[in-house]
Scaffold this motif. Structure first.
Motif, short mmCIF file in Angstrom:
data_model
loop_
_atom_site.label_atom_id
_atom_site.label_comp_id
_atom_site.label_asym_id
_atom_site.label_seq_id
_atom_site.Cartn_x
_atom_site.Cartn_y
_atom_site.Cartn_z
N ILE A 189 21.27 -50.07 -57.28
CA ILE A 189 22.72 -50.08 -57.10
C ILE A 189 23.31 -50.98 -58.17
CG2 ILE A 189 24.57 -50.79 -55.53
CD1 ILE A 189 22.65 -50.09 -53.20
N ASP A 190 24.32 -50.50 -58.84
CA ASP A 190 24.95 -51.22 -59.96
C ASP A 190 26.03 -52.19 -59.43
OD1 ASP A 190 25.66 -51.81 -62.61
OD2 ASP A 190 26.10 -49.75 -63.16
N ASN A 191 26.86 -52.69 -60.31
CA ASN A 191 27.86 -53.70 -59.96
C ASN A 191 29.06 -53.10 -59.21
OD1 ASN A 191 26.26 -55.39 -61.50
ND2 ASN A 191 27.58 -55.31 -63.29
N LEU A 192 29.69 -53.91 -58.39
CA LEU A 192 30.99 -53.63 -57.78
C LEU A 192 30.99 -52.35 -56.95
CD1 LEU A 192 33.18 -54.65 -60.86
CD2 LEU A 192 33.17 -55.81 -58.66
N VAL A 193 29.85 -52.08 -56.34
CA VAL A 193 29.72 -50.90 -55.47
C VAL A 193 30.06 -51.29 -54.03
CG1 VAL A 193 27.99 -49.35 -54.44
CG2 VAL A 193 28.04 -49.73 -56.92
N TYR A 248 21.96 -59.37 -57.22
CA TYR A 248 22.55 -60.00 -58.40
C TYR A 248 23.64 -60.99 -57.96
CZ TYR A 248 19.78 -57.01 -61.39
OH TYR A 248 18.71 -56.42 -62.04
N GLN A 289 39.71 -46.19 -52.90
CA GLN A 289 39.85 -45.97 -54.35
C GLN A 289 41.20 -45.41 -54.77
OE1 GLN A 289 36.51 -43.75 -55.95
NE2 GLN A 289 35.14 -45.50 -55.81
N ILE A 300 22.90 -45.57 -57.93
CA ILE A 300 24.33 -45.66 -57.61
C ILE A 300 24.98 -46.49 -58.70
CG2 ILE A 300 25.96 -46.33 -55.81
CD1 ILE A 300 23.90 -44.58 -54.57
N VAL A 301 25.75 -45.83 -59.53
CA VAL A 301 26.32 -46.50 -60.71
C VAL A 301 27.55 -47.34 -60.30
CG1 VAL A 301 27.25 -46.09 -63.04
CG2 VAL A 301 25.32 -44.77 -62.23
N ALA A 302 28.02 -48.15 -61.22
CA ALA A 302 29.04 -49.15 -60.93
C ALA A 302 30.31 -48.58 -60.29
CB ALA A 302 29.42 -49.89 -62.21
N GLN A 303 30.89 -49.36 -59.38
CA GLN A 303 32.19 -49.10 -58.77
C GLN A 303 32.21 -47.87 -57.88
OE1 GLN A 303 34.39 -49.32 -62.54
NE2 GLN A 303 35.28 -51.25 -61.89
N VAL A 304 31.05 -47.39 -57.50
CA VAL A 304 30.98 -46.29 -56.53
C VAL A 304 31.42 -46.79 -55.16
CG1 VAL A 304 29.27 -45.00 -55.15
CG2 VAL A 304 29.28 -44.81 -57.65
N ALA A 333 25.84 -56.96 -59.35
CA ALA A 333 26.76 -58.09 -59.17
C ALA A 333 28.03 -57.68 -58.41
CB ALA A 333 27.14 -58.66 -60.53
N ASN A 334 28.41 -58.53 -57.47
CA ASN A 334 29.66 -58.39 -56.71
C ASN A 334 29.73 -57.10 -55.89
OD1 ASN A 334 30.57 -60.89 -57.43
ND2 ASN A 334 32.07 -60.21 -58.92
N SER A 335 28.61 -56.43 -55.68
CA SER A 335 28.60 -55.28 -54.78
C SER A 335 28.61 -55.74 -53.32
CB SER A 335 27.38 -54.40 -55.05
OG SER A 335 27.57 -53.68 -56.25
N GLN A 359 38.30 -50.68 -52.38
CA GLN A 359 38.45 -50.38 -53.80
C GLN A 359 39.82 -49.85 -54.17
OE1 GLN A 359 34.85 -47.92 -54.08
NE2 GLN A 359 33.83 -49.55 -55.20
N ASN A 411 35.03 -59.75 -51.46
CA ASN A 411 35.24 -59.65 -52.91
C ASN A 411 36.58 -59.02 -53.30
OD1 ASN A 411 32.91 -60.99 -53.52
ND2 ASN A 411 31.71 -59.21 -54.11
N PHE A 427 22.20 -52.40 -66.18
CA PHE A 427 21.63 -51.40 -65.27
C PHE A 427 20.71 -50.50 -66.09
CE2 PHE A 427 22.51 -47.79 -62.16
CZ PHE A 427 22.02 -48.45 -61.04
#
Lengths: 339, 339, 339
Positions: free
Chosen positions: C243-247, C185, B282, C261-265, C223-225, B264, B224, A195
């Protein structure tokens, strides 16, 4: 008893044989010829089953178990019910693991390249590999001997995968070099761009991600986890590290050997975990930090500073675990006083 | 109006018919013959649309809606704008759901086994199934009648899937028995090995994961999400439980009936959720805990102890919601005083 | 040097040419004809490499770098080691990004519809598209010119994808309209039903999800978002958002332009992010909230109220960042006093 539709059991073994393969010593008076056919938890084990006591929480089950034999540490041997064959071990859970591995060995893939797999003409597939239906192996990829590419997995151009690996269904790998005996569970994402971009109101400007993902031997990466490739340096996962499901590892991160990363953890870019670091579920480490060898980070913690080797941290922002416990206790006390 | 490229609408119905199928009563003076053609939110509904008021936040929209008819609870019927046909319901949102299901029924898969699917010769495919391109059904798997295996999904050896199920694109299932009318969304991972090993500096020792995943009827599992199989006991998901996207459920967990698990969430191994537990986004529960029936756990909470039935918890570590609110208030007050 | 197995480099350029393409000015005395062949970090760069200094943390590396040229801001130009060719930029990291894009341009997909892809007869595939093995394009889908559908991706019925898009391996898209130059992704999930149902002890009642996902141009989704489609309104992602991964993004959410939007948000249903909002890793916003333009939400925060434009929030529940810092400091002080 494990469901025979899903698990294939090896043949019975004597207690003496089990002791040998599991690194345990038969206890006083144990019947060395006792035949053991299966493994089972203490509370449901029967006379042909092998069980174990590792967690003192289950002591009551130990006192009344009907198991044929049981791995225990020397310290609790005296509590054993009469007639129970003991197998004394310094690491009862490890001994159990070894015995269970004997009874239920990992499935060995039947060598086969499915006609329904899509393998590039110039991909190199080692001897004894299994490539399942729907798998895609792109140009220049190298798959080591005895490796198993499961259905629908996608291996990108020039990726190298070692021997005895297992790449789970519909996972994807690009820009990566993977060692031997490493396993990706289903849906794992390895090697996509990190990223990285320069923030710009006119449109963020992508920074090409020019590194790779380097994964060691005997690594396990859980379902739907994601490891981005480096921005310039590589992202690295050390030998023997275990990663659970839905974990995010950012670009340039270096994860040492033997680390344990529980589900839904996030490790931001350029952070270093030295060897044997353990991170609890949903915890996270900010970018550009260093976590010392053997440090332990509690579940849901948020680490914003370096952590020295061997330290145990908890909370958001993460603090030494004793301090966290005091904060919680203090807050509880104050709330009581004020209501 | 829903985009006709993606949604197919049933024909118009009279208000009387709608009342019947949605479990509602026509309000005083309602025009029973009024034709309703579609559903729509209060603020955009027109004379042929059916709407609903469930959340008092949207009362203003109710006062000015141009909808042809509206589901409401008896308590707000008096506020209705003149000429609006009311449909009185104890559960207006449920009534709306039923009416919307009438207008937009779930798509019924056209029975078809794609020649581009990869189905093992000894897999059993029930009548009326749809198996799409790229799907892989392995040896011994059984798929119940009218089930729909979407593109690229991978069904492992001997897995059993009930009738009227829908298994999303590129999801994967192994070591699992799944009930009827259950749906996996895209990319779901069911049945892979749980995260089990004996810690060892010389290399963690894998503990074979010998259980299964047992999933009930009418279960929904979001995109997922990952559910690991048991280590010895099974991992179990009860009837009618709804699980959102990117959820992690560890080995041996037992989730009761009718639970609601928001996106999550993480549920660690061997934890039990009794029936109708709700977990906010979460949030997480540590391993080996018991969460009582009907308990509610707030978003981002971290549960480290058992929770009694019906309790509402929030925070990390999670505490009763009132206590959490007091902590927050107290901390806010103290910060003010000290600055 | 980036691994040539994975990255293809463009030919060398003079410093003058680089300055032009990267929006920088040669510093005083810079050798305009100096040939630059590659990009590299300060500490490993050699005489033919181009580097950059953006983060003052790396100043020491700047002082001793052996790079041939370096992007810097005017303010640190005086510190440059003797003989280093400077490229002065208001935005050194952006300049570096542009230069790196020159040396390592995004791969352009070779136009090809794989005979092992599964493309519906009535799907519309634009000119110059690449559709890889195992990809599935369903009936009525439209793929714009020069787009790249990677291996095993599944594009649902009537989905529209713009030009120059890239849809990652084994990702899936349904009920969606996607703009141009947008990238998904691997393993991304777009358009599945949102998490909507009326709670009912006799079995939760599904509320049909009748909206779509609308994604703008130049969007990146990690990836995987997962992005669920709307319940009635659409879920919307604005132009240029990263948007990052796993969001996780819930139904009806509206994300503005240029957001990060960073990962896992997690972003819950019906929430609005205005333009240029930034959310740190693992943070979350509850449903039905409004986050003002340019607001910044720290990692792991839990937002339970609207946030005004430009504000910076942190913590669970999230508070203005100064207040959070005071809470942390106060708690630390009190714990010290009480032990």
């Amino acid at each position: 008893m494990p469901d025979p539709r899903f698990f294939m059991k090896s043949s019975a073994r004597s207690l003496a044989e089990i002791a040998l393969l599991a690194g345990a010593e038969p206890g006083p008076g144990a019947d060395l010829d006792c035949r053991l056919e299966d493994v089972a938890p203490l509370d449901v084990a029967t006379a042909n089953d092998l069980s174990f006591l590792d967690n003192v929480k289950y002591k009551d089950q130990f006192l009344t178990t009907k198991a044929g034999a049981c791995f225990v540490s020397a310290s609790v041997a005296d509590l054993a019910p009469k007639g129970l064959n003991l197998l004394i071990s310094k690491h009862p859970y490890k001994s159990y693991a070894l015995a269970a591995q004997y009874f239920y060995p990992e499935p060995v893939p039947e060598s086969d390249i499915s006609p329904q797999a899509h393998v590039a003409a110039d991909a190199q597939i080692g001897e004894g590999c299994r490539i399942e239906a729907g798998a895609v192996i792109m140009s220049g990829a190298k798959i080591g001997a005895q490796s198993w590419i499961e259905a629908g997995a996608v291996i990108g151009c020039n990726v190298e995968i070692g021997t005895h690996c297992r790449i789970g269904p519909t996972s994807s790998v690009s820009h990566a070099l993977i060692g031997d005996h490493t396993r990706l569970y289903p849906g794992v994402r390895i090697g996509q761009d990190g990223f990285g971009f320069a923030i710009d109101p006119a449109g963020h400007v992508k920074v090409p991600q020019l590194g790779r993902v380097i994964i060691g031997d005997h690594v396990e990466i859980g379902a739907n986890s994601c490891i981005d490739r480096g921005a310039g340096p590589d992202t690295v996962i050390g030998h023997g590290t275990w990663i659970d499901n839905l974990v995010q590892i950012g670009h340039n991160a270096k994860i040492g050997q033997g680390c344990i990363i529980v589900a839904q953890v996030g490790i931001a870019g350029s952070t270093v975990l030295e060897d044997f670091v353990a991170m609890g579920g949903q915890s996270a480490v900010a970018g550009h930090l260093k976590i010392g060898a053997g440090a332990r980070i509690g579940a849901q913690s948020g680490v914003m500073k370096d952590i020295a080797p061997g330290q145990e941290y908890l909370g958001t922002p993460a603090v030494p675990i004793k301090q966290f416990m005091r904060q919680v206790a203090l807050l509880g006390k104050m709330v009581k006083k004020n209501t």
